[in-house]
Design an enzyme around this catalytic site. Structure first.
Site, PDB file in Angstrom:
ATOM      1  N   CYS A 153     -17.796   0.780 -19.667  1.00  0.00           N
ATOM      2  CA  CYS A 153     -19.073   0.708 -18.954  1.00  0.00           C
ATOM      3  C   CYS A 153     -19.836  -0.574 -19.262  1.00  0.00           C
ATOM      4  O   CYS A 153     -20.509  -1.126 -18.392  1.00  0.00           O
ATOM      5  CB  CYS A 153     -19.922   1.926 -19.284  1.00  0.00           C
ATOM      6  SG  CYS A 153     -19.254   3.469 -18.610  1.00  0.00           S
ATOM      7  N   GLU A 170       0.822  -1.210   0.000  1.00  0.00           N
ATOM      8  CA  GLU A 170       0.000   0.000   0.000  1.00  0.00           C
ATOM      9  C   GLU A 170       0.858   1.262   0.000  1.00  0.00           C
ATOM     10  O   GLU A 170       0.520   2.248  -0.655  1.00  0.00           O
ATOM     11  CB  GLU A 170      -0.937   0.001   1.213  1.00  0.00           C
ATOM     12  CG  GLU A 170      -2.013  -1.066   1.164  1.00  0.00           C
ATOM     13  CD  GLU A 170      -2.950  -0.918  -0.025  1.00  0.00           C
ATOM     14  OE1 GLU A 170      -3.055   0.188  -0.585  1.00  0.00           O
ATOM     15  OE2 GLU A 170      -3.581  -1.922  -0.400  1.00  0.00           O
TER      16      GLU A 170
END
Length: 511
Positions: free
Chosen positions: A259, A96
């Site tokens: 999409c 991270e």
């Protein structure tokens, strides 16, 4: 009469938009008065997730897609296989920190080398900052590595090697661990049902709920965190958070979102708006007209999450209307004089003098060629003078400005600085003895330079010097060939003349 009808029509339109006595949320028109008095506006339900059935459906679809489509990344593999909670948290933590402001493809190699060298918190805590900087070199934002090691040392020395188990404690106890990193570690490593909000998550959530306000504002950030905590799956929080980030990284991308491939498009208000506009355009071809409501229109105005009135929905942008960001602050412009100071090594190869930067500030603790900031507007001779003065501190002997050879300018863009390095080279005839008591300077070969903790900018500077050396070598060889062609060689044939067979055979070298 026409004026009366026009006024009545305007009043009717205002009432339909929710500016009459009843607002869409059931409150009276006193909301408008409270807004005028400075009370904070409340987000419209359009922008929120409140239906438990929809939330469950979104979780299920997103996790099913993640199980099928997630990328095979080393930190995921390591975290899934590691049974020890502290080592698992450490593996997630390193990934991270590295992934902040850095692309996945760049991080993979750095992560693998890091975990091979320091597989545990204890191993990292025992390393030197020099080693950390050397491995981090080229990854950028160098303070991340330094803070990571500082926090690892704190876990080992003050927390008995045990990582904090909650996002709240991780953020409170570990330096350099912010809200996002704490949430990621806690959810992935310890199963805490807490959300995460990073750049990818912001983009996904803003499109799902048509959040068009400035995403750097406190009101929007708070809303996004509330939304992330509402959506996170209670039984698989780590996988859900990774799925949300994965969706933003691979499908719901900034400029060219896919999409049609999105597993949660049925829950996306921005996508619905695009589909309605396409349907309306299709109907117009057949002479029909259908009103397409503005999905970002929340009624009387003042919604803190809507698109700004000055920048309404742009049909050409589609779902990329969201998120809207404030204009980036222009980086400040700085100029630095740098000298590639070199000498001949024992085997004749060049060696370079590098010096260490201060332990705080930009590029803290890294190594570089002798450099100093330049005041704006200096001419070349003035630049040489200030650089020569600076070099005397390292060479401990006078430096003549005419010996400084201008190489060129190297530009490097930091996150907040547009840095231009004005690069010179200087070849020393004899040896320069460095101060034995000082560890802040050393001579290195090219190989040692590349293995040292140097920034990408300094690697660019060295490349510029090597390019200059290659050009100089090419000119020298060209001059030599030109001289040889003028002098000619014994037995050579003038250009354009054909050799006889006997002469040709005589000219061939023996096998």
């Amino acid at each position: 009469m026409s004026r009366l009808r026009a006024a009545a029509a305007r009043g009717l339109r205002r009432q339909r938009r929710g500016s009459g006595s009843a607002a869409p949320n059931g409150r009276s028109s006193s909301k408008g008065a409270s807004l005028r008095e400075g009370a904070p506006a409340r987000p419209h339900a359009l922008h929120l997730f409140r239906d438990p059935v929809e939330i469950d459906a979104l979780r299920g679809r997103l996790l099913a897609w993640y199980d099928k489509s997630r990328r095979d990344l080393p930190w995921r593999t390591l975290a899934a296989a590691e049974l020890d909670a502290d080592r698992r948290a450490y593996a997630v933590w390193v990934s991270e920190i590295m992934l902040q402001q850095t692309q996945v493809a760049t991080v993979i190699d750095y992560y693998n080398r890091w975990m091979q060298k320091w597989p545990t918190l204890q191993a990292l805590a025992a390393a030197s900052l020099e080693e950390v900087n050397e491995l981090w070199a080229g990854l950028g934002y160098y303070s991340r590595g330094k803070r990571l090691q500082e926090a690892a040392r704190k876990v080992v020395s003050e927390l008995a090697g045990r990582m904090p188990r909650t996002a709240e404690d991780l953020q409170r106890l570990l330096p350099g661990v912010g809200r996002y990193t704490a949430g990621a570690i806690a959810s992935i490593s310890f199963g805490q049902a807490t959300g995460v909000v990073d750049g990818n998550v912001i983009r996904v959530l803003c499109r799902l709920r048509c959040i068009g306000a400035d995403t750097s504002s406190l009101a929007v950030i708070d809303c996004l965190w509330d939304m992330a905590n509402t959506l996170v799956d209670r039984s698989r929080p780590g996988d859900f958070n990774q799925a949300l980030m994965e969706l933003g990284a691979t499908v719901c991308t900034p400029k060219s979102p896919l999409c049609r491939e999105c597993p949660v498009k049925e829950h996306c208000h921005a996508w619905r708006r695009v589909e309605k506009e396409l349907a309306s355009a299709s109907q117009k071809l057949f002479g029909k007209t259908t009103l397409v409501p503005d999905v970002e229109d929340c009624g009387p105005g003042g919604c803190p999450l809507c698109l700004p009135a000055a920048e309404p929905w742009d049909s050409s942008l589609g779902v990329t209307n969201f998120p809207r960001k404030a204009a980036k602050k222009q980086p400040r412009v700085e100029w630095t004089a740098t000298c590639v100071l070199e000498r001949r090594g024992r085997l004749g190869a060049p060696e370079y003098l590098i010096v260490q930067r201060p332990s705080s500030g930009l590029l803290a603790g890294l190594w570089e060629f002798p450099s100093l900031p330049l005041a704006p507007g200096l001419q070349e001779e003035q630049q040489k003078e200030v650089l020569a003065d600076h070099l005397r501190a390292w060479t401990r002997q006078p430096v003549q400005t005419q010996r400084l050879c201008f190489i060129g300018e190297v530009v490097h863009i930091f996150s907040h600085i547009h840095q231009t390095y004005v690069v010179y080279s200087l070849c020393l005839d004899g040896d320069v003895a460095l101060d034995a008591a000082s560890s802040s300077s050393r001579w290195v070969t090219e190989e040692e330079f590349r293995a040292s903790a140097v920034s990408t900018a300094m690697k660019k500077v060295l490349k510029a010097r090597e390019t200059q050396r290659g050009a100089q070598s090419g000119r020298a060889k060209g001059s030599k060939r030109k001289r040889e062609s003028k002098l000619g060689a014994a037995g050579s044939t003038p250009t354009g003349m054909q050799l006889s067979l006997r002469a040709f055979l005589r000219a061939q070298p023996p096998p």
